[in-house]
Design an enzyme around this catalytic site. Structure first.
Site, PDB file in Angstrom:
ATOM      1  N   GLY A  31       0.805  -1.212   0.000  1.00  0.00           N
ATOM      2  CA  GLY A  31       0.000   0.000   0.000  1.00  0.00           C
ATOM      3  C   GLY A  31       0.836   1.258   0.000  1.00  0.00           C
TER       4      GLY A  31
ATOM      5  N   SER B  17       6.803  -3.984   0.956  1.00  0.00           N
ATOM      6  CA  SER B  17       6.629  -2.678   0.329  1.00  0.00           C
ATOM      7  C   SER B  17       6.512  -1.589   1.398  1.00  0.00           C
ATOM      8  CB  SER B  17       5.409  -2.705  -0.598  1.00  0.00           C
ATOM      9  OG  SER B  17       5.356  -1.571  -1.411  1.00  0.00           O
ATOM     10  N   ALA B  18       5.322  -1.019   1.605  1.00  0.00           N
ATOM     11  CA  ALA B  18       5.158   0.036   2.610  1.00  0.00           C
ATOM     12  C   ALA B  18       5.497  -0.470   4.002  1.00  0.00           C
ATOM     13  CB  ALA B  18       3.726   0.572   2.582  1.00  0.00           C
TER      14      ALA B  18
ATOM     15  N   HIS C 155      10.934  -2.307  -4.367  1.00  0.00           N
ATOM     16  CA  HIS C 155      10.629  -2.222  -5.805  1.00  0.00           C
ATOM     17  C   HIS C 155      11.751  -1.531  -6.576  1.00  0.00           C
ATOM     18  CE1 HIS C 155       6.365  -3.219  -4.948  1.00  0.00           C
ATOM     19  NE2 HIS C 155       6.460  -2.365  -3.944  1.00  0.00           N
TER      20      HIS C 155
ATOM     21  N   GLU D 190      12.304  -6.297  -6.922  1.00  0.00           N
ATOM     22  CA  GLU D 190      11.151  -7.160  -6.746  1.00  0.00           C
ATOM     23  C   GLU D 190      11.600  -8.617  -6.802  1.00  0.00           C
ATOM     24  OE1 GLU D 190       8.013  -6.076  -9.393  1.00  0.00           O
ATOM     25  OE2 GLU D 190       7.533  -4.289  -8.209  1.00  0.00           O
TER      26      GLU D 190
END
Length: 215
Positions: free
Chosen positions: A64, A97-98, A134, A170
């Site tokens: 997110g 990610s976040a 990423h 990734e």
């Protein structure tokens, strides 16, 4: 130190479903004794749908927007509590990610847009460096004229007293167990240090030095 972290670059890898690419690492990380997992859905607006996605994956993790996630963590006064539970009590922490961004010193090296404003860019601080999930390499055939990730990180290091930045491509993830850090996954990671050439690391590399010297 009791911390156990699994910091994933991305929740979804091209050609696979949500967290499929690192499912085995997640299973090994939590083990058979973990019966309950606290999922923090603050990174997306539709928290119910996001929680349902994570719940379905655990039955068979967050991602997110980094700014939304960090703001909600501060709004709910859980930043210090999470840090205590992970660093002192040994509660396992997994983020992708976040969720990986907020586990570091700050969110200064996120790729996300500041759709909301947290009270500070300082994050939970479970590791003494920054991560760029990423991470993308420059494409020599691209006609895109905007700055590359490498250029953005270089700009960050133009500021004084900035820590290392680990570019997690990734498919890569970082396992932290106490004072030991190991790069896992299927892709290399790239480490950026202010005033020094960047360095590539293969999966399986020991990155424990980052836990004691992040500059």
């Amino acid at each position: 130190m009791k911390r156990r972290l699994l910091l994933v670059s991305n929740s979804t890898l091209h050609g696979s479903g949500y967290l499929d690419h690192c499912q085995q690492h997640i299973s090994s990380f939590f083990g058979k004794n973990v019966k309950r997992v606290l999922f923090v859905p603050y990174a997306l607006h539709d928290r119910d749908a996001y929680t349902k996605t994570a719940r379905n994956k655990f039955k068979t993790l967050g991602g997110g927007n980094t700014f939304r996630l960090l703001k909600s963590l501060y709004d709910n006064n859980v930043v210090a509590e999470i840090r205590k539970r992970v660093m002192e009590d040994g509660v396992p922490y997994m983020g992708s990610s976040a969720g990986t961004n907020v586990a570091t010193i700050s969110i200064n090296t996120t790729n996300d847009m500041p759709i909301v404003f947290p009270p500070t860019f300082s994050a939970i601080g479970l590791v003494p460096f920054n991560i760029n999930p990423h991470y993308l390499d420059p494409d020599p055939n691209s006609r895109h004229m905007g700055e590359t990730r490498e250029q953005r990180i270089t700009q960050y290091h133009e500021e004084p007293d900035t820590p290392c930045v680990l570019g997690l491509r990734e498919g890569s993830l970082l396992l932290v167990e106490g004072n030991k850090a190991t790069l896992l996954g299927s892709t290399k990671a790239r480490l950026f240090t202010s005033g020094k050439p960047s360095v590539e690391y293969d999966p399986g590399s020991d990155l424990s030095f980052l836990l004691s010297d992040a500059r």
